[in-house]
Design an enzyme around this catalytic site. Structure first.
Site, mmCIF file in Angstrom:
data_model
loop_
_atom_site.group_PDB
_atom_site.id
_atom_site.type_symbol
_atom_site.label_atom_id
_atom_site.label_comp_id
_atom_site.label_asym_id
_atom_site.label_seq_id
_atom_site.Cartn_x
_atom_site.Cartn_y
_atom_site.Cartn_z
ATOM 1 N N VAL A 11 0.826 -1.208 0.000
ATOM 2 C CA VAL A 11 0.000 0.000 0.000
ATOM 3 C C VAL A 11 0.862 1.259 0.000
ATOM 4 C CG1 VAL A 11 -1.613 1.340 1.415
ATOM 5 C CG2 VAL A 11 -2.019 -1.080 1.021
ATOM 6 N N LYS A 205 -14.141 0.162 5.329
ATOM 7 C CA LYS A 205 -13.122 -0.728 4.766
ATOM 8 C C LYS A 205 -13.397 -2.197 5.144
ATOM 9 C CE LYS A 205 -9.379 -2.411 3.128
ATOM 10 N NZ LYS A 205 -9.183 -2.605 1.708
ATOM 11 N N GLY A 254 -13.744 -21.786 -5.815
ATOM 12 C CA GLY A 254 -12.363 -22.251 -5.875
ATOM 13 C C GLY A 254 -11.914 -22.791 -4.541
ATOM 14 N N CYS A 261 -5.503 -9.478 3.237
ATOM 15 C CA CYS A 261 -6.633 -8.622 3.633
ATOM 16 C C CYS A 261 -7.883 -9.390 4.072
ATOM 17 C CB CYS A 261 -6.974 -7.676 2.489
ATOM 18 S SG CYS A 261 -5.658 -6.486 2.227
ATOM 19 N N ARG A 329 0.748 -14.517 1.499
ATOM 20 C CA ARG A 329 0.166 -14.514 2.845
ATOM 21 C C ARG A 329 -1.188 -15.224 2.818
ATOM 22 N NH1 ARG A 329 1.318 -8.220 4.311
ATOM 23 N NH2 ARG A 329 1.062 -7.981 2.072
HETATM 24 N N1 NAD Z 1 -1.966 -5.383 0.576
HETATM 25 C C1 NAD Z 1 -3.169 -4.982 0.192
HETATM 26 O O1 NAD Z 1 -3.697 -5.410 -0.844
HETATM 27 C C2 NAD Z 1 -3.921 -3.965 1.004
HETATM 28 C C3 NAD Z 1 -5.026 -3.309 0.433
HETATM 29 C C4 NAD Z 1 -5.706 -2.356 1.189
HETATM 30 C C5 NAD Z 1 -5.319 -2.109 2.511
HETATM 31 N N2 NAD Z 1 -4.273 -2.784 3.054
HETATM 32 C C6 NAD Z 1 -3.886 -2.466 4.426
HETATM 33 O O2 NAD Z 1 -2.779 -1.563 4.376
HETATM 34 C C7 NAD Z 1 -1.879 -1.839 5.469
HETATM 35 C C8 NAD Z 1 -0.488 -2.142 4.916
HETATM 36 O O3 NAD Z 1 -0.579 -3.351 4.171
HETATM 37 P P1 NAD Z 1 0.596 -3.846 3.209
HETATM 38 O O4 NAD Z 1 0.094 -5.038 2.501
HETATM 39 O O5 NAD Z 1 1.102 -2.675 2.428
HETATM 40 O O6 NAD Z 1 1.678 -4.274 4.304
HETATM 41 P P2 NAD Z 1 3.200 -4.717 4.066
HETATM 42 O O7 NAD Z 1 3.479 -5.734 5.104
HETATM 43 O O8 NAD Z 1 3.432 -5.023 2.624
HETATM 44 O O9 NAD Z 1 4.029 -3.382 4.390
HETATM 45 C C9 NAD Z 1 4.080 -2.795 5.648
HETATM 46 C C10 NAD Z 1 5.416 -2.042 5.773
HETATM 47 O O10 NAD Z 1 5.432 -1.302 6.977
HETATM 48 C C11 NAD Z 1 6.747 -1.329 7.502
HETATM 49 N N3 NAD Z 1 6.724 -0.972 8.912
HETATM 50 C C12 NAD Z 1 6.280 -1.719 9.961
HETATM 51 N N4 NAD Z 1 6.437 -1.019 11.117
HETATM 52 C C13 NAD Z 1 6.969 0.170 10.789
HETATM 53 C C14 NAD Z 1 7.353 1.329 11.530
HETATM 54 N N5 NAD Z 1 7.210 1.366 12.860
HETATM 55 N N6 NAD Z 1 7.877 2.380 10.870
HETATM 56 C C15 NAD Z 1 8.035 2.337 9.530
HETATM 57 N N7 NAD Z 1 7.688 1.278 8.763
HETATM 58 C C16 NAD Z 1 7.168 0.217 9.385
HETATM 59 C C17 NAD Z 1 7.221 -2.735 7.206
HETATM 60 O O11 NAD Z 1 8.648 -2.815 7.249
HETATM 61 C C18 NAD Z 1 6.638 -2.966 5.810
HETATM 62 O O12 NAD Z 1 7.542 -2.599 4.794
HETATM 63 C C19 NAD Z 1 -2.516 -2.987 6.250
HETATM 64 O O13 NAD Z 1 -3.269 -2.448 7.293
HETATM 65 C C20 NAD Z 1 -3.407 -3.648 5.234
HETATM 66 O O14 NAD Z 1 -4.487 -4.314 5.832
HETATM 67 C C21 NAD Z 1 -3.558 -3.692 2.324
#
Ligand code: NAD
Length: 435
Positions: A11, A205, A254, A261, A329
């Site tokens: 994200v 969300k 499936g 998520c 994941r």
């Molecule tokens: N992946 C998706 O498709 C998606 C879609 C919509 C919403 N979200 C939500 O967005 C959020 C992020 O998801 P993601 O998939 O991008 O996660 P991710 O695990 O890919 O990335 C999270 C990042 O945050 C960093 N991080 C953790 N603690 C930190 C800190 N204290 N300071 C700085 N950086 C830090 C980690 O090193 C990592 O790079 C989640 O809440 C998720 O539910 C994800």
């Protein structure tokens, strides 16, 4: 505008890249120094179509930079996004420790007014918790906005650039106006920016992901019924999808949903409701059906091999939780491989993109990995299709038959037409399929 995005994952990186594409100066910050080093040297740590070009272009134009220095990241920007992970805790609730740690750091380093925007998926009431965490560190003014993200991995750049809607949770009209300006370039075709209070934005969300997960589990339940009565789920899918009130999306049966998520968000909203002594009974069933569905192929495989899988070898096509991503994941492939391994089978797996991630997750314990999908078939007793990558949709059935010991396909995503595959001399097992 000058923006900082804290958390450079799926994200954060996509949001940062897309905001820089519309002319903002963006700093992407992450505590993972190795990730930041990779990004600085032009290496994108995730697979996401179209992302690399945008990142490269904006680094060259000087609008996108990467750092692991939180102080600098906070002080240089007016708007700070929190986009760190919110993984499930052991009890299913969302783990807010990363979000609150970032909030504390922002409070510690800020020297003037900031808009702090929560983009992570967070339970109801988190905006309040973020506000409290910042307040403990500073007397300066700030606002907290809830701005959940709806992008899909595999189409993240397009989803961010052309969102169906943007949700802004804030009670401050001036902040809402700033957020509208920031998102204006992405909503030029009339897609709405909907402003609401913070709590409603947080629930929006979870409710969105929950209804999509519900459609999938519902369809899987009906597909399993089709297997019992000898009906064909594909016909039913077309039959109900044509009803505009239902629609064609998210009704593909499936081996269940996975990813970072749906599983965690369904768990988290169930958990939140329990804290208020309320049972979200529909979602409890959605989760239960999905857990069962991940292993729905196993009894079919056991039946075919008379209950014995020791010494059998299976080719697995597809490891990522869905096509066009390397994200594994909660991928159904993991549950399937672990179960087949437990039953004594040997596995030969292929994925067009996710093999590196599978190695990182130490799944080599369960399977041997192949760079070519046809090589993974050599000497296997059957092919099990788990992820519906485009690469697998029109395969060379002649070669598949030549390489397999038995011409058998277990299709966990219903991508092949049973009658056609059978005409080519295969035995075919899908999910709720007949013709
Ligand atoms: N992946 C998706 O498709 C998606 C879609 C919509 C919403 N979200 C939500 O967005 C959020 C992020 O998801 P993601 O998939 O991008 O996660 P991710 O695990 O890919 O990335 C999270 C990042 O945050 C960093 N991080 C953790 N603690 C930190 C800190 N204290 N300071 C700085 N950086 C830090 C980690 O090193 C990592 O790079 C989640 O809440 C998720 O539910 C994800």
């Amino acid at each position: 505008m000058n923006l900082t995005i804290v958390g450079t994952g799926y994200v954060g990186l996509v949001a940062g890249a897309c905001f820089s594409q519309t002319g903002n100066n963006v700093i992407c910050m992450d505590i993972d120094e190795q990730k930041i080093q990779h990004l600085k040297s032009g290496h994108i740590p995730i697979y996401e179509p179209g992302l690399e070009t945008i990142v490269e272009g904006n680094i060259k134009k000087g609008r996108l930079e990467f750092t692991s220095n939180m102080k600098e990241a906070v002080q240089k920007s007016e708007i700070i996004f929190i986009a760190v992970g919110t993984p499930p805790d052991e009890d299913g609730s969302a783990d807010l420790s990363h979000v609150l740690a970032v909030a504390k750091e922002i409070g510690k380093h800020m020297q003037n007014y900031k808009i702090i925007v929560n983009k992570s998926t967070v339970p109801i009431g988190t905006a309040e918790k973020v506000r409290d965490a910042v307040k403990k560190e500073t007397d300066l003014e700030f606002d907290v906005v809830s701005n959940p993200e709806f992008l899909k991995e595999g189409a993240a750049v397009d989803d961010f650039m052309y969102p169906d809607r943007v949700i802004i949770g804030t009670s401050n009209p001036a902040v809402a106006e700033t957020m509208r300006d920031l998102y204006a370039p992405f909503v030029r075709t009339g897609n709405p920016i909907i402003v609401m209070d913070e709590k409603s934005a947080e629930i929006t969300k979870y409710a969105a992901n929950s209804i999509l997960a519900t459609k999938i589990s519902f369809m899987n339940d009906i597909a399993n019924l089709c297997d019992l009565v000898g009906a064909d789920i594909e016909m039913i899918r077309k039959g109900i999808g044509s009803d505009k009130r239902i629609g064609h999306s998210f009704i593909f049966p499936g081996v269940g949903y996975g990813g970072s998520c749906f599983p965690k968000d369904v768990k988290a909203i169930i958990r939140t409701a329990r804290e208020y002594n309320y049972s979200l009974r529909v979602l409890e069933a959605v989760e239960e059906v999905n857990e069962r569905q991940k292993l729905i192929l196993i009894p079919k495989i056991l039946d075919f091999f008379n209950g014995h899988l020791e010494g059998k070898t299976f080719a697995i096509w597809g490891l990522s939780f869905k096509p066009r991503t390397d994200d594994m994941r909660e991928a159904p492939s993991i549950s399937i491989m672990k179960e087949l391994h437990r039953l004594g089978a040997k596995l030969q797996a292929h994925d067009p993109i996710a093999l590196e991630e599978a190695r990182r997750l130490q799944l080599k314990e369960y399977a041997t990995f192949f760079e070519d999908n046809y090589d993974a078939l050599k000497g296997a007793d059957a092919l099990i299709l788990v992820t519906e990558w485009l690469d697998y949709r029109e395969p060379d059935f002649f070669l598949i038959k030549k390489r397999l010991k038995n011409p058998v396909i277990f299709d966990g995503r219903n991508i092949y037409r049973p009658s056609k595959v059978r005409e080519r001399g295969f035995q075919y097992f899908g999910i709720g399929r007949r013709i």
